[in-house]
Design an enzyme around this catalytic site. Structure first.
Site, mmCIF file in Angstrom:
data_model
loop_
_atom_site.group_PDB
_atom_site.id
_atom_site.type_symbol
_atom_site.label_atom_id
_atom_site.label_comp_id
_atom_site.label_asym_id
_atom_site.label_seq_id
_atom_site.Cartn_x
_atom_site.Cartn_y
_atom_site.Cartn_z
ATOM 1 N N SER A 144 0.916 -1.146 -0.037
ATOM 2 C CA SER A 144 -0.161 0.020 -0.071
ATOM 3 C C SER A 144 0.901 1.128 0.097
ATOM 4 O O SER A 144 2.081 1.154 0.491
ATOM 5 C CB SER A 144 -0.954 0.110 1.230
ATOM 6 O OG SER A 144 -1.747 1.392 1.464
ATOM 7 N N TYR A 157 -1.522 -1.308 10.429
ATOM 8 C CA TYR A 157 -1.842 -1.491 9.091
ATOM 9 C C TYR A 157 -0.638 -1.242 8.305
ATOM 10 O O TYR A 157 -0.104 -1.905 7.376
ATOM 11 C CB TYR A 157 -3.113 -1.116 8.718
ATOM 12 C CG TYR A 157 -3.405 -1.265 7.134
ATOM 13 C CD1 TYR A 157 -3.802 -2.278 6.427
ATOM 14 C CD2 TYR A 157 -3.072 -0.418 6.191
ATOM 15 C CE1 TYR A 157 -4.331 -2.518 5.164
ATOM 16 C CE2 TYR A 157 -3.343 -0.301 4.761
ATOM 17 C CZ TYR A 157 -3.842 -1.257 4.371
ATOM 18 O OH TYR A 157 -4.199 -1.547 3.125
#
Length: 250
Positions: A144, A157
């Site tokens: 990401s 995350y």
């Protein structure tokens, strides 16, 4: 007649019942691949994905379970290898997130779930798949933009996504002598069921990249297709950034 880029390839994808994973599964099926995918307690969405793949004329295998369970991973891999005659492409896409406005409010249970789903499960499944791979085969991981830019509400995350980048680079070095390529894709803002569940639908109108709109899952899937084909034969240990023009370092 169209020249299919993945004709008769066998693909295993995690988290393909919806979102980016589903877009990858459908795109790869359109390009001639047979698709096996793992989902986590989303049977209705998984059935819909399976039906859409079958309608494209390709074989499909669907598995419900937790990739944090090494025995489950081994069982799935054995069944896919047997059913499809091997595994050519592994797409590690499954992930979860639990936003928190401050580290003081981070729940230990959610931290462990995030790491188990996003990086530990990825490594366990890759370990199970690796003996089945051969020269020319491919592993592609989903990281990401948060791995590079951070995210004030997604500490754990973002940390797992950074770990995925390091895992990708290290495994690429290890796999290079066998002719197996290992890369990753780091999407920027994308409207998916996970982001809508986490932040609400209004997230589509915030934090937009320079192109002033979030990516569609289909646009992100195209990066995975490129990395899965011989068009990227000289690329390993790298990360593609379909992020709408966000400038990232590393």
């Amino acid at each position: 007649m169209k020249n299919l880029q993945l004709k008769d390839k066998s693909v295993l994808i995690t988290g393909a019942d919806s979102g980016i994973g589903k877009a990858i599964a459908l795109l790869f099926a359109k390009e001639g691949a047979n698709i096996a995918f793992i989902h986590y307690h989303d049977a209705k969405d998984a059935q819909k994905t399976s039906k859409e793949i079958e309608e494209l004329g390709k074989k499909v295998l669907s598995f419900e379970g937790d990739i944090n369970d090494s025995k489950f991973c081994e069982s799935v891999v054995d069944e896919v290898a047997s059913g499809f005659g091997g595994i050519d492409i592994l797409i590690n896409n499954a992930g979860t997130q639990f936003p928190s406005d401050t580290i003081e409010n981070l729940q230990e249970e959610n931290i462990r779930k995030t790491f188990n789903s996003n990086i530990i499960g990825m490594m366990l499944l890759t370990k199970a798949v690796f003996p089945h791979l051969k020269k020319g085969d491919v592993i592609i991981n989903t990281t990401s933009a948060t791995a590079y830019l951070g995210h004030e509400e997604l500490l754990d995350y973002s940390a797992t996504k950074g770990a995925i980048v390091s895992f990708t680079r290290s495994l690429a070095l290890q796999a290079k002598p066998q002719g197996i390529r290992v890369n990753a894709v780091a999407p920027g803002p994308v409207a998916t069921p996970l982001t809508e569940k986490t932040f609400g639908e209004e997230d589509e109108d915030t934090d937009k990249p320079p192109l002033e709109r979030n990516a569609s899952t289909e646009e992100v899937a195209a990066s995975f297709l490129f990395l899965a084909t011989d068009a990227s034969a000289q690329i390993t240990g790298q990360v593609l950034h379909p992020n709408g023009g966000l400038i990232v370092n590393g």
